[in-house]
Design an enzyme around this catalytic site. Structure first.
Site, PDB file in Angstrom:
ATOM      1  N   HIS A  89      46.626  45.879  46.057  1.00 26.13           N
ATOM      2  CA  HIS A  89      45.290  46.420  46.331  1.00 26.13           C
ATOM      3  C   HIS A  89      44.524  45.531  47.311  1.00 26.13           C
ATOM      4  O   HIS A  89      43.834  46.035  48.212  1.00 26.13           O
ATOM      5  CB  HIS A  89      44.501  46.580  45.033  1.00 26.13           C
ATOM      6  CG  HIS A  89      45.138  47.532  44.070  1.00 26.13           C
ATOM      7  ND1 HIS A  89      44.704  47.701  42.774  1.00 26.13           N
ATOM      8  CD2 HIS A  89      46.202  48.380  44.219  1.00 26.13           C
ATOM      9  CE1 HIS A  89      45.457  48.603  42.166  1.00 26.13           C
ATOM     10  NE2 HIS A  89      46.375  49.018  43.016  1.00 26.13           N
ATOM     11  N   HIS A 139      56.255  51.292  44.497  1.00 18.92           N
ATOM     12  CA  HIS A 139      56.392  49.902  44.931  1.00 18.92           C
ATOM     13  C   HIS A 139      57.838  49.549  45.270  1.00 18.92           C
ATOM     14  O   HIS A 139      58.101  48.888  46.280  1.00 18.92           O
ATOM     15  CB  HIS A 139      55.872  48.948  43.855  1.00 18.92           C
ATOM     16  CG  HIS A 139      54.418  49.129  43.552  1.00 18.92           C
ATOM     17  ND1 HIS A 139      53.443  49.037  44.522  1.00 18.92           N
ATOM     18  CD2 HIS A 139      53.770  49.403  42.385  1.00 18.92           C
ATOM     19  CE1 HIS A 139      52.258  49.245  43.961  1.00 18.92           C
ATOM     20  NE2 HIS A 139      52.440  49.469  42.680  1.00 18.92           N
TER      21      HIS A 139
END
Length: 320
Positions: free
Chosen positions: A83, A267
């Site tokens: 993030h 991911h």
């Protein structure tokens, strides 16, 4: 090329963010400092024996199951870096030294919004060095079952993300966009992480996600969104997956000039495409801003000075 490129940047001042770690539920703090040109993003994590330095680079990725983890996850690793990395890449920040007080990034509200606000608060400083890019020359593709992702040549930086969940509230969602600071701030940065109540309960039993709450994630229970405010967009789910992809691909070490497409990605897939890319040095080249065009600046306030033109730089494939 139509793509505009800028000089390298860093933060104009230091800034600290405090919150909790999504897995431990304990306090987590990070301070971002300005850094010199060509430094990249470097983490310094506090441990019992002092600070351990870890470069934000794909070669340092040690886990991708629940989030992206850099470094040794048992001793000096840093989890949930995606993030912050998305905010730095999305807002055009090239060089930062980050000091973190433990194994987890503060989760904040589960998006990149707080990091973007911190960047906006201190502003950016343009550095003397020209920005370097990884320009995709040939398609690179990775397939795993019914999941796939690929990097394609493209005159700019584009993401085309498709998700497909067997969930009535999510289903199939697709988002395609050219990455710019304005687009990232307005359309991507506020997209929160999400998960089902049943999955979170399983993680709690395993000692994970102890800090997960309605304040930092979208919680799904069957077809219901439990957050009182609902979702920020009807397609917030694919927007968050796009945020993750921006953060994960920033671990290439340099911004990518090309198009990234993924189907049912995450991911692990984002990391695998970088592994595949660097196996194939013929599929990319390192380019930098053309010095002859450095005076063609944009007027975008508070961000990097934009200039036109690229030239192949005298750098090898190692961009760490």
């Amino acid at each position: 090329m139509g793509m505009r490129v800028e000089r390298q940047t860093t933060l104009a001042d230091s800034v600290t963010l405090n919150g909790i770690g999504v897995h431990s539920g304990g306090p987590a703090s990070i301070t971002l400092h300005p850094a010199d040109a060509n430094s990249g993003i470097v983490f310094h994590r506090s441990t019992k024996t002092g600070y351990v330095e870890t470069k934000a680079n794909w070669q340092q990725v040690s886990a991708t199951s629940l989030c992206t983890v850099l470094g040794d996850p048992h001793e000096s690793g840093i989890s949930t870096v995606e993030h912050l990395m998305a905010a730095l890449r999305g807002m055009g920040v090239d060089n930062v030294t980050a000091y973190i007080d433990g194994p987890e990034m503060p989760i904040m509200d589960g998006s990149s919004e707080a990091f973007v606000e911190a960047i906006d608060r201190v502003g950016l400083k343009s550095l003397g060095a020209k920005r370097r890019y990884i320009r995709i020359k040939e398609k690179v593709r990775y397939v795993s079952g019914d999941q796939w992702c690929e990097l394609n040549p493209f005159d700019g930086t584009r993401f085309d993300i498709t998700i497909d969940f067997d969930h009535a509230k999510i289903g199939r969602q697709q988002l395609s966009f050219d990455l710019t600071p304005d687009y990232f701030r307005e359309n991507i940065s506020r997209a929160r992480t999400f998960g089902s109540v049943q999955d979170v309960e399983k993680l709690w039993k395993l000692g994970f996600a102890m800090g997960s709450s309605l304040e930092n994630s979208i919680a799904l229970d069957g077809e219901r969104v439990l957050n009182p405010e609902g979702t920020r967009w009807s397609d917030e789910f694919v927007r968050h997956k796009s945020l993750d992809a921006i953060g994960d691909l920033s671990l290439a070490g340099l911004p990518i000039l090309g198009e990234y497409r993924s189907y049912k990605g995450g991911h692990r897939m984002n990391h695998c495409i970088l592994v595949e890319l660097f196996k194939r040095p013929e599929a990319f080249e390192i380019v930098e801003a053309d010095a002859a065009l450095e005076e063609r600046h944009s007027r975008e306030k508070g961000h990097a000075e934009l200039i036109g033109g690229l030239q192949v730089a005298a750098f090898g494939p190692d961009v760490s």
